[in-house]
Enzyme design. Structure first.
Site, PDB file in Angstrom:
ATOM      1  N   ASP A   1      -2.104  -1.550  -4.380  1.00  0.00           N
ATOM      2  CA  ASP A   1      -2.542  -0.413  -5.181  1.00  0.00           C
ATOM      3  C   ASP A   1      -1.503  -0.053  -6.240  1.00  0.00           C
ATOM      4  O   ASP A   1      -1.588   0.988  -6.878  1.00  0.00           O
ATOM      5  CB  ASP A   1      -2.849   0.804  -4.297  1.00  0.00           C
ATOM      6  CG  ASP A   1      -1.703   1.190  -3.373  1.00  0.00           C
ATOM      7  OD1 ASP A   1      -0.570   0.689  -3.571  1.00  0.00           O
ATOM      8  OD2 ASP A   1      -1.927   2.002  -2.453  1.00  0.00           O
TER       9      ASP A   1
ATOM     10  N   VAL B   1       0.862  -1.187   0.000  1.00  0.00           N
ATOM     11  CA  VAL B   1       0.000   0.000   0.000  1.00  0.00           C
ATOM     12  C   VAL B   1       0.893   1.230   0.000  1.00  0.00           C
ATOM     13  O   VAL B   1       1.718   1.389   0.907  1.00  0.00           O
ATOM     14  CB  VAL B   1      -0.918   0.040   1.243  1.00  0.00           C
ATOM     15  CG1 VAL B   1      -1.817   1.272   1.191  1.00  0.00           C
ATOM     16  CG2 VAL B   1      -1.745  -1.226   1.361  1.00  0.00           C
ATOM     17  N   HIS B   2       0.749   2.084  -1.013  1.00  0.00           N
ATOM     18  CA  HIS B   2       1.589   3.280  -1.009  1.00  0.00           C
ATOM     19  C   HIS B   2       0.970   4.489  -1.705  1.00  0.00           C
ATOM     20  O   HIS B   2       1.436   5.604  -1.520  1.00  0.00           O
ATOM     21  CB  HIS B   2       2.941   2.976  -1.678  1.00  0.00           C
ATOM     22  CG  HIS B   2       2.856   2.877  -3.173  1.00  0.00           C
ATOM     23  ND1 HIS B   2       2.418   1.736  -3.812  1.00  0.00           N
ATOM     24  CD2 HIS B   2       3.126   3.773  -4.146  1.00  0.00           C
ATOM     25  CE1 HIS B   2       2.434   1.930  -5.115  1.00  0.00           C
ATOM     26  NE2 HIS B   2       2.851   3.161  -5.357  1.00  0.00           N
ATOM     27  N   ARG B   3      -0.066   4.313  -2.498  1.00  0.00           N
ATOM     28  CA  ARG B   3      -0.601   5.428  -3.273  1.00  0.00           C
ATOM     29  C   ARG B   3      -1.278   6.459  -2.373  1.00  0.00           C
ATOM     30  O   ARG B   3      -1.934   6.096  -1.387  1.00  0.00           O
ATOM     31  CB  ARG B   3      -1.587   4.932  -4.326  1.00  0.00           C
ATOM     32  CG  ARG B   3      -0.930   4.184  -5.481  1.00  0.00           C
ATOM     33  CD  ARG B   3      -1.955   3.740  -6.507  1.00  0.00           C
ATOM     34  NE  ARG B   3      -2.652   4.868  -7.085  1.00  0.00           N
ATOM     35  CZ  ARG B   3      -2.176   5.601  -8.090  1.00  0.00           C
ATOM     36  NH1 ARG B   3      -0.994   5.315  -8.625  1.00  0.00           N
ATOM     37  NH2 ARG B   3      -2.864   6.603  -8.567  1.00  0.00           N
TER      38      ARG B   3
END
Length: 381
Positions: free
Chosen positions: A285, A208-210
């Site tokens: 994501d 998860v990074h967006r």
């Protein structure tokens, strides 16, 4: 074939780790003709340096004062510095990939100096105007001389926007080569799983990074809650924690939500592929993982409001916004078990045959050669 290109005559511009992965096969084909320029969008010695070494890439020229700045500043500073570099040492061609701020800056710098521009992974469209990347990729496609579309659908998007057909080539996606080259062998994969106490096909791997998932406290809380709810003693959930995501979790005091998740430090590309290859399910994501899952034959839950890679959605992936639907779709994929994994493993990737880099390098050489011939004729006249 590319020995006729002068050394360092092709400027390959990138700024993020996914671009390093995607452009590495092209750089390997171009060899000494490559002049690698990193805008510094995702630059740090610990992460980017490790990726360079792992991918067998030369040390790039790195622009200054780019990382950590707002989007407009990144593009503006990168463009200014690239223009100065091109004024001093004009490349025969410029290659950019995808849809990052580095991609747009590189494209504008090439266009300003009338240098042939090759866009790798052209024609992707999410049709989501809220995505900065959508604006980047549309602008880059509009000024590119050679558009390397990964799939026929990408080509159709470009034609629908009025891009001349003779500027577009369907090349496949270099991700196929990247995965095949850097996926560790059976022995190393087995050892890695043993080190983490994992069983083949019995764990979930998430990333998860967006900003759409991390910048809002409620959304980040929901994603972490749904991931933790998937975890069981038999099927743990692994989360290699992106530095940006870690910082947001700490700032919003959400660390307690990680209690049921196995948090890992960021992984090198090979280790990530090894864990992804044997995961029962991927949740992410990331745009790149939407492609990589099709080469690895693994199911994926895409946690985003839109995707520019509909080809993956046909069989390998499901698109979902954060909420209970994430958990529901994840459990449906997990319930398919070994039968579902065998089905995906038997399907070809929609992103090509693993020869994309060769096709792209040939197009780059043709564009650079044509520009050189035109310059020679101009001087002669």
């Amino acid at each position: 074939m590319y020995s006729a290109l002068p050394a360092r005559s092709v400027a390959v511009i990138l700024g993020t780790r996914p671009e390093l992965v995607k452009l590495a096969p092209v750089v390997h084909r171009l060899g000494d003709a490559t002049r690698l320029i990193h805008t510094g969008q995702h630059w740090d010695d610990a992460m980017s340096g490790r990726f360079l070494a792992e991918l067998g890439l030369p040390r790039p020229e790195v622009l200054s004062s780019i990382g950590g700045t707002p989007r407009a500043v990144q593009i503006g500073r990168s463009l200014e510095q690239l223009d100065a570099l091109f004024a001093d040492d004009r490349p025969a061609a410029v290659v950019v990939q995808g849809d990052t701020n580095a991609t747009l800056a590189g494209a504008l710098a090439a266009n300003a100096r009338s240098v042939p521009l090759v866009h790798v992974e052209a024609g992707l469209r999410s049709h989501d105007p809220a995505m900065p990347e959508e604006h980047n990729r549309i602008l880059v496609d509009a000024v590119s001389d050679v558009l390397c579309a990964a799939t026929p659908d990408n080509r159709a998007n470009l034609l629908a926007e009025g891009i001349p057909a003779d500027r577009i080539s369907v090349t496949g996606n270099t991700v196929v080569e990247a995965v095949r080259r850097h996926l560790p062998g059976d022995g190393r994969r087995t050892a890695l799983l043993a080190r983490h106490g994992l069983v083949h096909d019995r764990y979930v791997l998430a990333t998860v990074h967006r900003p759409e998932n991390t910048d809002g406290t409620a959304t980040l809380r929901t994603v972490l809650t749904e991931l933790a709810a998937l975890a069981t003693a038999e099927v743990p959930v692994l989360l290699p924690l992106h530095p940006r995501t870690r910082a947001r979790i700490e700032a919003e005091r959400l660390g307690g939500l990680l209690a049921g998740i196995r948090v890992l430090e960021p992984l090198g590309y090979g280790d990530f592929l090894a864990l992804a290859r044997h995961a029962a399910l991927l949740v992410s994501d990331s745009g790149g993982i939407q492609e990589e899952c099709t080469v690895l034959g693994r199911p994926l839950i895409v946690v985003r409001r839109s995707t520019e890679r509909p080809e993956s959605m046909a069989d390998f992936a499901d698109l979902v916004t954060p909420g209970p639907e994430l958990g529901r779709l994840a459990r449906l994929r997990l319930a398919e078990g070994d039968r579902g994994l065998r089905r995906l493993a038997a399907l070809p990737s929609p992103y090509g045959d693993g020869l994309a880099a060769e096709r792209i390098a040939r197009l780059v050489a043709t564009a650079a050669g044509a520009a050189g011939a035109a310059a020679g004729q101009a001087l002669a006249s």
